[in-house]
Motif scaffolding. Structure first.
Motif, PDB file in Angstrom:
ATOM      1  N   VAL A  62       9.914   4.407  -0.229  1.00 50.90           N
ATOM      2  CA  VAL A  62      10.171   3.054   0.276  1.00 50.90           C
ATOM      3  C   VAL A  62       9.125   2.699   1.321  1.00 50.90           C
ATOM      4  O   VAL A  62       8.548   1.607   1.298  1.00 50.90           O
ATOM      5  CB  VAL A  62      11.590   2.956   0.868  1.00 50.90           C
ATOM      6  CG1 VAL A  62      11.822   1.555   1.447  1.00 50.90           C
ATOM      7  CG2 VAL A  62      12.634   3.263  -0.203  1.00 50.90           C
ATOM      8  N   MET A  63       8.900   3.596   2.281  1.00 55.72           N
ATOM      9  CA  MET A  63       7.864   3.379   3.281  1.00 55.72           C
ATOM     10  C   MET A  63       6.506   3.377   2.602  1.00 55.72           C
ATOM     11  O   MET A  63       6.347   3.857   1.467  1.00 55.72           O
ATOM     12  CB  MET A  63       7.917   4.465   4.355  1.00 55.72           C
ATOM     13  CG  MET A  63       7.396   5.820   3.886  1.00 55.72           C
ATOM     14  SD  MET A  63       7.579   7.143   5.106  1.00 55.72           S
ATOM     15  CE  MET A  63       6.889   6.419   6.556  1.00 55.72           C
ATOM     16  N   ASP A  64       5.498   2.870   3.278  1.00 59.60           N
ATOM     17  CA  ASP A  64       4.133   2.937   2.762  1.00 59.60           C
ATOM     18  C   ASP A  64       3.535   4.261   3.206  1.00 59.60           C
ATOM     19  O   ASP A  64       3.143   4.420   4.357  1.00 59.60           O
ATOM     20  CB  ASP A  64       3.301   1.760   3.276  1.00 59.60           C
ATOM     21  CG  ASP A  64       1.944   1.686   2.585  1.00 59.60           C
ATOM     22  OD1 ASP A  64       1.726   2.414   1.603  1.00 59.60           O
ATOM     23  OD2 ASP A  64       1.097   0.890   3.032  1.00 59.60           O
ATOM     24  N   LEU A  65       3.487   5.217   2.285  1.00 61.95           N
ATOM     25  CA  LEU A  65       2.913   6.532   2.559  1.00 61.95           C
ATOM     26  C   LEU A  65       1.501   6.566   1.999  1.00 61.95           C
ATOM     27  O   LEU A  65       1.302   6.450   0.793  1.00 61.95           O
ATOM     28  CB  LEU A  65       3.769   7.627   1.912  1.00 61.95           C
ATOM     29  CG  LEU A  65       3.333   9.065   2.158  1.00 61.95           C
ATOM     30  CD1 LEU A  65       3.482   9.435   3.632  1.00 61.95           C
ATOM     31  CD2 LEU A  65       4.135  10.026   1.286  1.00 61.95           C
ATOM     32  N   ARG A  66       0.519   6.682   2.882  1.00 57.98           N
ATOM     33  CA  ARG A  66      -0.878   6.757   2.464  1.00 57.98           C
ATOM     34  C   ARG A  66      -1.336   8.217   2.504  1.00 57.98           C
ATOM     35  O   ARG A  66      -1.074   8.927   3.470  1.00 57.98           O
ATOM     36  CB  ARG A  66      -1.756   5.892   3.365  1.00 57.98           C
ATOM     37  CG  ARG A  66      -1.436   4.403   3.284  1.00 57.98           C
ATOM     38  CD  ARG A  66      -1.631   3.862   1.862  1.00 57.98           C
ATOM     39  NE  ARG A  66      -1.313   2.457   1.767  1.00 57.98           N
ATOM     40  CZ  ARG A  66      -2.236   1.476   1.737  1.00 57.98           C
ATOM     41  NH1 ARG A  66      -3.532   1.776   1.789  1.00 57.98           N
ATOM     42  NH2 ARG A  66      -1.859   0.214   1.657  1.00 57.98           N
ATOM     43  N   VAL A  67      -2.024   8.635   1.463  1.00 65.19           N
ATOM     44  CA  VAL A  67      -2.408  10.032   1.294  1.00 65.19           C
ATOM     45  C   VAL A  67      -3.917  10.163   1.449  1.00 65.19           C
ATOM     46  O   VAL A  67      -4.683   9.726   0.586  1.00 65.19           O
ATOM     47  CB  VAL A  67      -1.970  10.558  -0.086  1.00 65.19           C
ATOM     48  CG1 VAL A  67      -2.324  12.037  -0.234  1.00 65.19           C
ATOM     49  CG2 VAL A  67      -0.469  10.344  -0.300  1.00 65.19           C
ATOM     50  N   GLN A  68      -4.343  10.741   2.559  1.00 62.60           N
ATOM     51  CA  GLN A  68      -5.760  11.006   2.742  1.00 62.60           C
ATOM     52  C   GLN A  68      -6.190  12.191   1.866  1.00 62.60           C
ATOM     53  O   GLN A  68      -5.384  13.065   1.539  1.00 62.60           O
ATOM     54  CB  GLN A  68      -6.066  11.306   4.209  1.00 62.60           C
ATOM     55  CG  GLN A  68      -5.690  10.179   5.164  1.00 62.60           C
ATOM     56  CD  GLN A  68      -6.554   8.944   4.988  1.00 62.60           C
ATOM     57  OE1 GLN A  68      -6.488   8.273   3.957  1.00 62.60           O
ATOM     58  NE2 GLN A  68      -7.367   8.647   5.972  1.00 62.60           N
ATOM     59  N   LEU A  69      -7.459  12.219   1.496  1.00 63.68           N
ATOM     60  CA  LEU A  69      -7.977  13.242   0.599  1.00 63.68           C
ATOM     61  C   LEU A  69      -8.444  14.443   1.423  1.00 63.68           C
ATOM     62  O   LEU A  69      -9.366  14.326   2.235  1.00 63.68           O
ATOM     63  CB  LEU A  69      -9.117  12.666  -0.240  1.00 63.68           C
ATOM     64  CG  LEU A  69      -8.755  11.377  -1.004  1.00 63.68           C
ATOM     65  CD1 LEU A  69      -9.966  10.836  -1.736  1.00 63.68           C
ATOM     66  CD2 LEU A  69      -7.593  11.616  -1.967  1.00 63.68           C
ATOM     67  N   SER A  70      -7.807  15.569   1.211  1.00 62.81           N
ATOM     68  CA  SER A  70      -7.978  16.743   2.073  1.00 62.81           C
ATOM     69  C   SER A  70      -9.411  17.262   2.007  1.00 62.81           C
ATOM     70  O   SER A  70      -9.885  17.702   0.966  1.00 62.81           O
ATOM     71  CB  SER A  70      -6.990  17.831   1.654  1.00 62.81           C
ATOM     72  OG  SER A  70      -5.677  17.336   1.718  1.00 62.81           O
TER      73      SER A  70
END
Length: 570
Positions: free
Chosen positions: A131-139
């Motif tokens: 539901v929240m905006d979860l942004r995934v940075q590239l490790s």
């Protein structure tokens, strides 16, 4: 001329003008305008996921009575490892969104160090369902260094395939500072592949020309700043400082004087690593705001740092302020000074328990990550050339360790712990099936009167880390970890007295966050009975294998002098 769908624009215009009812209206409320630092009054009108009206009066299909409340922009956690919260992304969503964290920018390098691109794919899949905006940075640092054995390697070619993904922003924290300064080809390849994109930083104690060189590569922020002098230098050089308050690392009190009317637009908050027990007892980003205000930070500027400034630093131009045309991420507060959350709106949706029921989230992965054979007491014997050698010194609330030199009991070429002086044995056992490495050393500061603790959470390569004074009990703890698929284990008098299973990649529980919280309460009680004074001993243990944080650490390859970036002899 191409045909464009303008229906949503038309609906927004009509609702903003009052020609038709807005989808949602918060009526008769006060709201914080982070642009002007004023407390304004009026209605807030929402169409779909967008704010379309402020100040003026509106009617809505759904109306929320805002009398007695104050609305602020949704909070942004600018740097978090969800795995270090010990819960799956869907549980993190359910845990922190009701506390006002409407956006979180995560780096899944914990699970990526165990599983590689499979971990990245899992988190991107989860981000599509939360539901929240979860942004995934590239490790960016898998592994973090050459001084440890990780479960996987991510190259520039692996990462660039995800460049521009709609649930990502850019490259995650660049921890390998020596690799940058000494121009390691693999390190520079990643920086070159993401030139012009957002790149997160990680540069504890870096200053002077070294900091200049690091920033020149396009790195934009740092969450590892622990002193005002360090923070001010980084800020002067154009680096956004992310002020952290996690379960172990606590920097808000120290860095709060940095937040002023002049600087708040260039600062933000982050949690980094914060477990569900702390979130339950204290809060999430709301706790950081509350603590900063108590430390004397001007109220409007604490909220600005938590919303607008955070959004700007990460290129999220659509949020962070309660204004027409912005994403409708809104937190309703009973009290502004104490950041007492009454309710939350996420992308125009009123957050209720039922909102989480329709999510589609990926199935658990990495349930077979403990790829090591059972150990024996003899595996933990520390053979050394003399009684004098390096000892890791730890301090509660800090991941920075001291490089101590101590003379310990010594017999037949074997160096022994000295529990009466709070010096215990610490070992790191490789668990990814690539080798049978065991790094052996000593640590001061755990205060364990007896027993052993073992963890499969060991930043960042996540090998097994075990501490104790008795080799046999250390072996029992490690072997129990293997049986439960990873997690935390406490052993006393030859038996397991407490555990928390983390079977997903040895990092994440399969339980709801409430269950993890209960398990942590029970485990904390056991640790207290062992005489350990540390608030979070397992997380303190988990940071001992992290060879990118000064000054002395231990990996499966041995004891690491982080300042020299090299292994040291036993």
């Amino acid at each position: 001329m191409a045909k464009y769908d303008t229906s949503f624009l038309e609906r927004m215009i009509d609702q903003a003008l009052g020609r038709m009812e807005a989808d949602v209206v918060i009526r008769n409320t006060r709201f914080l305008n982070v642009f002007t630092a004023e407390i304004a009054e009026g209605d807030i009108a929402i169409c779909g996921d967008r704010i379309v009206g402020t100040y003026e009066g509106y009617r809505g299909r759904i109306e929320i009575d805002g009398r007695g409340l104050t609305a602020v922009p949704g909070f942004i956690d600018t740097h978090v490892h969800v795995e270090s919260c010990l819960i799956a992304p869907g549980e993190f969503d359910r845990c922190v969104l009701p506390r006002g964290t409407t956006t979180a920018i995560c780096d899944p390098h914990e699970i990526c160090n165990v599983m590689g691109t499979a971990g990245l794919d899992y988190f991107l899949g989860a981000a599509a369902g939360t539901v929240m905006d979860l942004r995934v940075q590239l490790s960016s640092c898998v592994p973090a260094t050459h001084l440890e054995t990780s479960g996987a390697t991510l190259t520039a070619d692996d990462l660039v395939k995800y460049k521009g993904h709609k649930h990502s922003i850019g490259l995650a924290e660049f921890m390998n500072v020596p690799g940058v300064l000494y121009k390691d080809p693999d390190v520079l390849a990643k920086l070159a592949a993401f030139e012009g994109c957002h790149i997160d930083g990680h540069s504890p104690l870096l200053s002077g020309r070294d900091l200049n060189a690091y920033l020149s590569c396009g790195i934009r922020n740092c969450h590892e700043t622990t002193s005002l002098a360090e923070a001010r230098e980084k800020l002067r050089k154009g680096m956004q400082v992310l002020i952290r308050e996690g379960t172990v690392c606590k920097d808000v009190d120290t860095l709060s004087p940095l937040i002023t009317a002049d600087t708040s637009s260039f600062l933000a908050f982050c949690t980094d690593d914060r477990n569900p027990l702390d979130i339950h007892e204290e809060g999430h980003v709301d706790y950081l705001i509350r603590r900063a205000i108590r430390a004397g930070v001007p109220v409007a500027h604490a909220y600005r740092a938590a919303s607008w400034s955070a959004a700007q630093g990460f290129g999220l131009r659509d949020r962070g302020v309660i204004a027409p045309g912005r994403r409708a991420d809104i937190v309703l507060l009973n009290d502004l000074d104490s950041c007492d959350v009454n309710g939350v709106i996420s992308a125009g949706r009123i957050v209720t328990p039922g909102l989480f029921d329709s999510r589609v989230l990926p199935a658990p992965i990495g349930l077979d990550s403990m790829k090591l054979a059972p150990v024996e007491a003899a595996d933990f014997v520390v053979r050394a050339s003399s009684p004098t050698g390096a000892v890791i010194g730890i301090e509660a609330g800090s991941v920075v360790t001291s490089h101590l030199t101590m003379t310990l009991p010594y017999k037949d070429g074997i160096r022994l712990p000295q529990p009466e002086n709070d010096v215990l044995k610490v070992c790191v056992v490789a668990r990814h099936g690539k080798n049978r490495n065991i790094g052996r050393g000593f640590v001061k500061g755990f205060g364990l009167a007896r027993g052993a603790l073992a963890s499969s959470v060991g930043h960042d390569s996540h090998n097994v880390c075990v501490v104790g004074q008795d080799d046999g009990e250390m072996a029992i703890a490690v072997n129990r970890l293997i049986e439960i698929g990873g997690g935390f284990v406490a052993v006393v008098d030859g038996r397991v007295v407490g555990e928390l299973a983390l079977p997903m990649a040895g990092l994440i529980s399969l339980k709801p966050f409430e269950g993890v919280r209960s398990d942590l309460v029970a485990l904390r009680k056991v640790i207290r009975e062992l005489g350990c004074p540390l608030p979070e001993p397992f997380l303190q243990l988990a940071f001992l294998p992290l060879p990118v944080i000064p000054h002395l650490k231990i990996t499966d390859k041995g004891v690491v002098d982080v300042d020299k970036f090299e292994l040291i002899a036993a």
